[in-house]
Design a protein around this motif. Structure first.
Motif, PDB file in Angstrom:
ATOM      1  N   ALA A  99      38.181  38.548  20.123  1.00  0.00           N
ATOM      2  CA  ALA A  99      37.125  38.471  20.856  1.00  0.00           C
ATOM      3  C   ALA A  99      36.461  37.060  21.293  1.00  0.00           C
ATOM      4  N   VAL A 100      36.224  36.777  22.544  1.00  0.00           N
ATOM      5  CA  VAL A 100      35.777  35.483  22.964  1.00  0.00           C
ATOM      6  C   VAL A 100      34.645  35.393  23.969  1.00  0.00           C
ATOM      7  N   PRO A 101      33.675  34.710  24.022  1.00  0.00           N
ATOM      8  CA  PRO A 101      32.512  34.906  24.899  1.00  0.00           C
ATOM      9  C   PRO A 101      32.915  34.420  26.380  1.00  0.00           C
ATOM     10  N   VAL A 102      32.163  35.046  27.071  1.00  0.00           N
ATOM     11  CA  VAL A 102      31.920  34.480  28.643  1.00  0.00           C
ATOM     12  C   VAL A 102      30.642  34.764  29.026  1.00  0.00           C
ATOM     13  N   HIS A 103      29.683  33.604  29.128  1.00  0.00           N
ATOM     14  CA  HIS A 103      28.327  33.614  29.434  1.00  0.00           C
ATOM     15  C   HIS A 103      28.052  33.595  30.793  1.00  0.00           C
ATOM     16  N   PRO A 104      27.585  34.492  31.642  1.00  0.00           N
ATOM     17  CA  PRO A 104      27.357  34.456  32.936  1.00  0.00           C
ATOM     18  C   PRO A 104      26.418  33.246  33.487  1.00  0.00           C
ATOM     19  N   PHE A 105      25.518  33.028  32.939  1.00  0.00           N
ATOM     20  CA  PHE A 105      24.736  31.935  33.398  1.00  0.00           C
ATOM     21  C   PHE A 105      25.557  30.568  33.671  1.00  0.00           C
ATOM     22  N   SER A 106      26.506  30.414  32.989  1.00  0.00           N
ATOM     23  CA  SER A 106      27.356  29.232  33.293  1.00  0.00           C
ATOM     24  C   SER A 106      28.426  29.550  34.093  1.00  0.00           C
ATOM     25  N   ALA A 107      28.665  31.050  34.769  1.00  0.00           N
ATOM     26  CA  ALA A 107      29.804  31.283  35.547  1.00  0.00           C
ATOM     27  C   ALA A 107      29.397  31.857  36.922  1.00  0.00           C
ATOM     28  N   ALA A 108      28.329  32.680  37.086  1.00  0.00           N
ATOM     29  CA  ALA A 108      27.803  33.485  38.175  1.00  0.00           C
ATOM     30  C   ALA A 108      26.864  32.795  38.821  1.00  0.00           C
ATOM     31  N   ALA A 109      26.706  33.527  39.881  1.00  0.00           N
ATOM     32  CA  ALA A 109      25.431  33.128  40.828  1.00  0.00           C
ATOM     33  C   ALA A 109      25.164  34.247  41.663  1.00  0.00           C
ATOM     34  N   ARG A 110      23.722  34.178  42.517  1.00  0.00           N
ATOM     35  CA  ARG A 110      23.601  35.176  43.496  1.00  0.00           C
ATOM     36  C   ARG A 110      23.240  34.359  44.502  1.00  0.00           C
ATOM     37  N   ASP A 111      23.591  35.005  45.817  1.00  0.00           N
ATOM     38  CA  ASP A 111      23.279  34.093  47.290  1.00  0.00           C
ATOM     39  C   ASP A 111      21.837  34.606  47.550  1.00  0.00           C
ATOM     40  N   SER A 112      21.335  34.201  48.590  1.00  0.00           N
ATOM     41  CA  SER A 112      20.049  34.509  48.910  1.00  0.00           C
ATOM     42  C   SER A 112      19.747  35.984  49.321  1.00  0.00           C
ATOM     43  N   LYS A 113      20.775  36.659  49.624  1.00  0.00           N
ATOM     44  CA  LYS A 113      20.551  38.032  49.558  1.00  0.00           C
ATOM     45  C   LYS A 113      20.702  38.859  48.417  1.00  0.00           C
ATOM     46  N   GLY A 114      20.899  38.346  47.162  1.00  0.00           N
ATOM     47  CA  GLY A 114      21.000  38.576  45.887  1.00  0.00           C
ATOM     48  C   GLY A 114      22.329  39.385  45.519  1.00  0.00           C
ATOM     49  N   GLU A 115      23.251  39.204  46.496  1.00  0.00           N
ATOM     50  CA  GLU A 115      24.666  39.500  46.032  1.00  0.00           C
ATOM     51  C   GLU A 115      25.083  38.632  45.139  1.00  0.00           C
ATOM     52  N   LEU A 116      25.792  39.209  43.900  1.00  0.00           N
ATOM     53  CA  LEU A 116      26.379  38.618  42.906  1.00  0.00           C
ATOM     54  C   LEU A 116      27.824  38.024  43.129  1.00  0.00           C
ATOM     55  N   ASP A 117      27.912  36.681  42.876  1.00  0.00           N
ATOM     56  CA  ASP A 117      29.297  35.928  42.930  1.00  0.00           C
ATOM     57  C   ASP A 117      29.692  35.860  41.473  1.00  0.00           C
ATOM     58  N   LEU A 118      30.668  36.541  41.003  1.00  0.00           N
ATOM     59  CA  LEU A 118      31.235  36.455  39.603  1.00  0.00           C
ATOM     60  C   LEU A 118      32.666  35.822  39.691  1.00  0.00           C
ATOM     61  N   PRO A 119      32.990  34.795  39.432  1.00  0.00           N
ATOM     62  CA  PRO A 119      34.447  34.205  39.478  1.00  0.00           C
ATOM     63  C   PRO A 119      35.054  34.987  38.293  1.00  0.00           C
ATOM     64  N   THR A 120      36.343  35.314  38.454  1.00  0.00           N
ATOM     65  CA  THR A 120      36.843  35.944  37.117  1.00  0.00           C
ATOM     66  C   THR A 120      38.364  35.402  36.656  1.00  0.00           C
ATOM     67  N   GLY A 121      38.741  34.060  37.139  1.00  0.00           N
ATOM     68  CA  GLY A 121      39.675  33.541  36.805  1.00  0.00           C
ATOM     69  C   GLY A 121      39.831  33.164  35.316  1.00  0.00           C
ATOM     70  N   GLN A 122      38.524  32.848  34.514  1.00  0.00           N
ATOM     71  CA  GLN A 122      38.897  32.578  33.152  1.00  0.00           C
ATOM     72  C   GLN A 122      38.793  33.871  32.662  1.00  0.00           C
ATOM     73  N   VAL A 123      38.394  35.004  32.898  1.00  0.00           N
ATOM     74  CA  VAL A 123      38.623  36.104  32.280  1.00  0.00           C
ATOM     75  C   VAL A 123      39.989  36.882  32.328  1.00  0.00           C
ATOM     76  N   GLU A 124      40.691  36.563  33.516  1.00  0.00           N
ATOM     77  CA  GLU A 124      41.995  37.066  33.766  1.00  0.00           C
ATOM     78  C   GLU A 124      42.982  36.144  32.846  1.00  0.00           C
ATOM     79  N   THR A 125      42.699  35.005  32.591  1.00  0.00           N
ATOM     80  CA  THR A 125      43.605  33.878  31.860  1.00  0.00           C
ATOM     81  C   THR A 125      43.394  34.542  30.386  1.00  0.00           C
ATOM     82  N   MET A 126      42.112  34.650  29.992  1.00  0.00           N
ATOM     83  CA  MET A 126      41.625  34.995  28.598  1.00  0.00           C
ATOM     84  C   MET A 126      42.565  36.324  28.313  1.00  0.00           C
ATOM     85  N   LEU A 127      42.712  37.367  29.044  1.00  0.00           N
ATOM     86  CA  LEU A 127      43.358  38.622  28.965  1.00  0.00           C
ATOM     87  C   LEU A 127      44.840  38.425  28.800  1.00  0.00           C
ATOM     88  N   ALA A 128      45.264  37.551  29.835  1.00  0.00           N
ATOM     89  CA  ALA A 128      46.830  37.174  29.654  1.00  0.00           C
ATOM     90  C   ALA A 128      47.317  36.433  28.417  1.00  0.00           C
TER      91      ALA A 128
END
Ligand SMILES: Nc1ncnc2c1ncn2[C@@H]1O[C@H](COP(=O)(O)OP(=O)(O)OP(=O)(O)O)[C@@H](O)[C@H]1O
Ligand SMILES: C=C(C)CCOP(=O)(O)O
Length: 246
Positions: A99-128
Motif C-alpha cells: 500500500a502506498v499513499p496518494v494525498h488529494p490535497f497535492s494532486a486534485a483541485a476544484r474549478d469555480s463550479k466545484g467540479e473535481l479535477d483528479l489526475p490519475t496518471g500516478q495511480v495508474e503507474t502505481m497499479l502497473a
C-alpha cells in the motif's frame, strides 16, 4: 479493477474525535490481505474521515462548498486525514499489502463550479507497478473558495470513471442502505424513490452521509455496492452484498 472505499464510520469511532477503531481496521486489512493473496486484480483503496477530518472541518466551517483561505485551518483538516492514512497504510503493510499513499490535497483541485479535477496518471503507474494506492478524503484547492473538502465518495466516483473500474464497493458501518423498517434495500437505480429514507450521518459529517453517497454513486457506469464490514471479504471475492446502486 476494483475501487474500494473504507468508510470513516467503520475504521474510526466516528463520535469520538480522532479515535481509531483498531479492531475494525484490522478486520478490514485482514479481508483485503486475504484476497490479495488469491488474485492479481488491481485494487485502489480510498478511505473516509470518520472522527478524523470531519470534526476538524466542522470546527473551521469548511465543507465541500464552504471553503477557507486560512492555510493553518486547511492543514489542520489535512493533517488529521494524513494521520488516519498512516494508520491504514501501516495495517496493510503489516499484512504484506503493498500500500502506498496518494494525498488529494497535492494532486486534485476544484474549478469555480466545484467540479473535481483528479489526475490519475500516478495511480495508474502505481497499479502497473503492483502497488495498492490508498487515497483519502481531504481538503483541496477550490477556485474562488480557497480550500474545500473532497469526500472519499467523490474520489471513488472519479477514480471509477477515470480508471474504468469493473467494481466499486463502499464498506460502511451499515449493512447497506436501509428502508424505513431498517431492512437492506437490495437495489437502487433512482434517487427520488429512496430520497425519503436517506439521511445524513448520525455523527459529525460535512459530506452528506448516505444521501450524498447514493447521489454520487448513481451517476457511475459501473455498479456500486454499499455493505458492512462483515461483507467486505465476500465483496472482494466477487459477490454483490448489501445494496447495489446502478
Ligand atoms: N437509509 C439509510 N441507510 C443506511 N444508513 C443511513 C441511512 N440514512 C442515513 N444513514 C447514515 O449514514 C451513515 C453512513 O454514512 P457515513 O457518511 O457516515 O459513512 P462512511 O462513508 O462509512 O463514513 P465517512 O463519511 O466518515 O467516510 C450511517 O452510519 C447512518 O447513520
Ligand atoms: C472531512 C474530510 C476531510 C474527509 C471526508 O471524507 P469522507 O469521510 O469520505 O466524507
Amino acid at each position: 479493477m476494483i475501487v474500494l472505499k473504507l468508510g470513516g464510520s467503520v475504521i474510526t469511532e466516528k463520535d469520538r474525535p480522532e479515535t481509531l477503531d483498531g479492531d475494525a481496521l484490522e478486520r478490514a486489512a485482514d479481508a483485503i490481505a486475504a484476497t490479495r493473496e488469491s488474485g492479481p486484480e488491481d485494487l485502489v483503496i480510498v478511505h473516509g474521515g470518520g472522527s478524523f477530518g470531519h470534526h476538524n472541518a466542522s470546527e473551521h466551517g469548511v465543507t465541500t462548498t464552504e471553503g477557507t483561505h486560512d492555510a493553518s485551518a486547511a492543514l489542520d483538516i489535512h493533517g488529521a486525514m494524513t494521520t488516519l492514512n498512516q494508520f491504514v497504510l501501516r495495517r496493510l503493510l503489516e499484512r504484506d499489502v503493498e500500500a502506498v499513499p496518494v494525498h488529494p490535497f497535492s494532486a486534485a483541485a476544484r474549478d469555480s463550479k466545484g467540479e473535481l479535477d483528479l489526475p490519475t496518471g500516478q495511480v495508474e503507474t502505481m497499479l502497473a507497478e503492483g502497488f495498492v494506492p490508498v487515497l483519502h478524503g481531504d481538503v483541496i484547492a477550490h477556485a474562488g473558495a480557497g480550500a474545500t473538502v473532497v469526500s472519499g465518495d467523490e474520489l471513488v466516483a472519479e477514480l471509477a470513471r477515470a480508471l474504468s473500474a469493473d467494481r466499486v464497493g463502499l464498506c460502511s458501518t451499515v449493512p447497506g442502505v436501509l428502508d424505513d423498517g431498517d431492512a437492506v434495500i437490495d437495489r437502487i437505480d433512482d434517487f427520488e424513490t429512496v430520497a425519503d429514507v436517506l439521511g445524513t450521518s448520525e455523527a459529525t459529517d460535512v459530506t452528506g452521509g448516505m444521501a450524498g453517497k447514493v447521489r454520487t454513486l448513481l451517476g457511475l457506469e459501473a455498479a456500486a455496492s454499499i455493505f458492512g464490514l462483515e461483507s467486505l471479504a465476500s465483496f472482494l471475492e466477487g459477490e454483490n452484498p448489501g445494496t447495489t446502486i446502478d
